[in-house]
Write a protein that holds these residues in place. Sequence first.
Motif, short mmCIF file in Angstrom:
data_model
loop_
_atom_site.label_atom_id
_atom_site.label_comp_id
_atom_site.label_asym_id
_atom_site.label_seq_id
_atom_site.Cartn_x
_atom_site.Cartn_y
_atom_site.Cartn_z
N ASN A 128 0.82 -1.21 0.00
CA ASN A 128 0.00 0.00 0.00
C ASN A 128 0.86 1.26 0.00
O ASN A 128 0.60 2.21 -0.76
N MET A 154 -4.87 -5.09 -2.10
CA MET A 154 -6.28 -5.40 -1.90
C MET A 154 -6.53 -6.91 -1.86
O MET A 154 -7.37 -7.39 -1.09
N ALA A 193 -5.42 -7.97 1.58
CA ALA A 193 -6.32 -7.39 2.59
C ALA A 193 -7.67 -8.11 2.60
O ALA A 193 -8.26 -8.35 3.66
N LYS A 194 -8.19 -8.47 1.42
CA LYS A 194 -9.45 -9.22 1.35
C LYS A 194 -9.30 -10.60 1.98
O LYS A 194 -10.16 -11.07 2.72
N ASN A 208 -8.73 -10.01 5.75
CA ASN A 208 -9.63 -9.02 6.36
C ASN A 208 -8.87 -7.87 7.03
O ASN A 208 -9.17 -7.48 8.16
N TYR A 260 -7.05 -2.32 3.09
CA TYR A 260 -7.99 -2.41 1.96
C TYR A 260 -8.53 -1.01 1.64
O TYR A 260 -8.57 -0.61 0.48
N SER A 283 -5.85 1.19 0.02
CA SER A 283 -5.62 0.87 -1.38
C SER A 283 -6.76 1.39 -2.26
O SER A 283 -6.53 1.83 -3.38
N ASN A 289 -15.19 2.71 4.88
CA ASN A 289 -14.41 1.70 5.60
C ASN A 289 -13.58 2.32 6.73
O ASN A 289 -13.50 1.76 7.83
#
Length: 458
Positions: free
Chosen positions: A154, A182, A185-186, A189, A194, A197, A224
Amino acid sequence: MESFQSDYIKTGQLIRNTTDSLEKLVEVMRQSDSLTEIQKAKLDLLRSKMTLLDEMWTLTQIYEEVIPDTSGNENHHLRAARIFIIQSRPDYGIPIILKYLESADNESDSAIYAKIYLAEAYRQKQEYNKGIGIISAILGNYQISPVNRAFALNRMAALMSEKRMFAGNKADSVTKYSRLCMDIAKKYNFMEYYASSLNELGNNYLRLNMPDSALMLISEAARNFESIHLTPQTINTYLNLSRIYTSLGQLDKSKEILIKALELGNIEENRNLLKYVYYHLAVDCFKMGDVTSAYEYLNISYSLMSHFFDDRIQMQINEMSAKFDLKEKEAKLKEQEQKNRTYQLRVKYIFIISFISISLLVVLVLLFRFKNQAYKKLVEQTLKSLKLEKQVELWLRNLSENDIRQKIYSDDRNSELALRLEKYLAEEKPYLWCDVTLEEFCKKLNTNRTYLSKLIND
């Protein structure tokens, strides 16, 4: 010396008393329900000045030595450095991180985490090559944890996005590192990275003149950040949303989102971010024809900026005596990174050399076995040949005159003579004599020199 020390302590007490008095007065002023946005902004300016007094009072206290943490967890010093950097105050954060890294385990998660924040601090100071160098070294280490990898990817996207001179396609590089972050991060979690980015990717689309895509991504990033209560990051995304609305000509929405940003965080903790909010409010108000509000907002922004630069100048003055020490620490950090790279190269070279040596040894063993097998076959063939020669020699010795006549046609004089010659050679072995002559052969075989010479030549 004692007089100076006592006076120095008194200055701290005076600053503290002044701060306490201001806090009480500002708290009374904030109780009013009829405050306008401009009045709220002016109170923010007062609170910013109070923050400066707080920091001056802190400088009069005994500085607490940074104790490095090598346990892999973020200690309170590293947390303090992180907060400084999140608040866009890299000059305060960098010395703490460098002090921490002096004794930290270079390969630990906490040390790598600190290095990533060091790269982020250099980004804020616009020293992009330093930041990119640190992140590149970190990403080259395949043993880092997923959370540090996501964080590093990131920040690499942010560095690539802001660097002026860039070899290659900047947009592609920003997209690449943002997408990689991402994905991680997905999977794990990591909501903060996330959202970060999404924000970087949105800024990239805005740079590519794709405001609708940028608006969608940065709006999601803001939601978020709000959901996990990261105020400075949320303010930053609101600033980006304001830029998008301004580019679309929607000044009312731009102003609305900026006012919302002011309500998110207090001026004490977000002074360096809110100065940009006030500046963009001034620009929007000016474009909307509200010159009075534009002047007030611009005045507050410039005051905050002046505090910011005064703060930095004072910090630089304080750091002049330690400038060489900081450079030496950075050099040691680079030297350590270089040692790590050299060690990795040595390991690779040793592995390659070992692999080649083992391969050659295997080839030599196989060749040796092949040679032994070939030698055995050669010996077997030789023994067979010798056996056959003995059998032929025995057969020739046992030939009688009748056998010779039966095997040779009556008119085949040459074949008969040849068979007799072979029998003679097998029985007498004249080739072993030192003084054998052709005449002796002729006498023994009962023939003349002409026939025998022709036979031998044939």
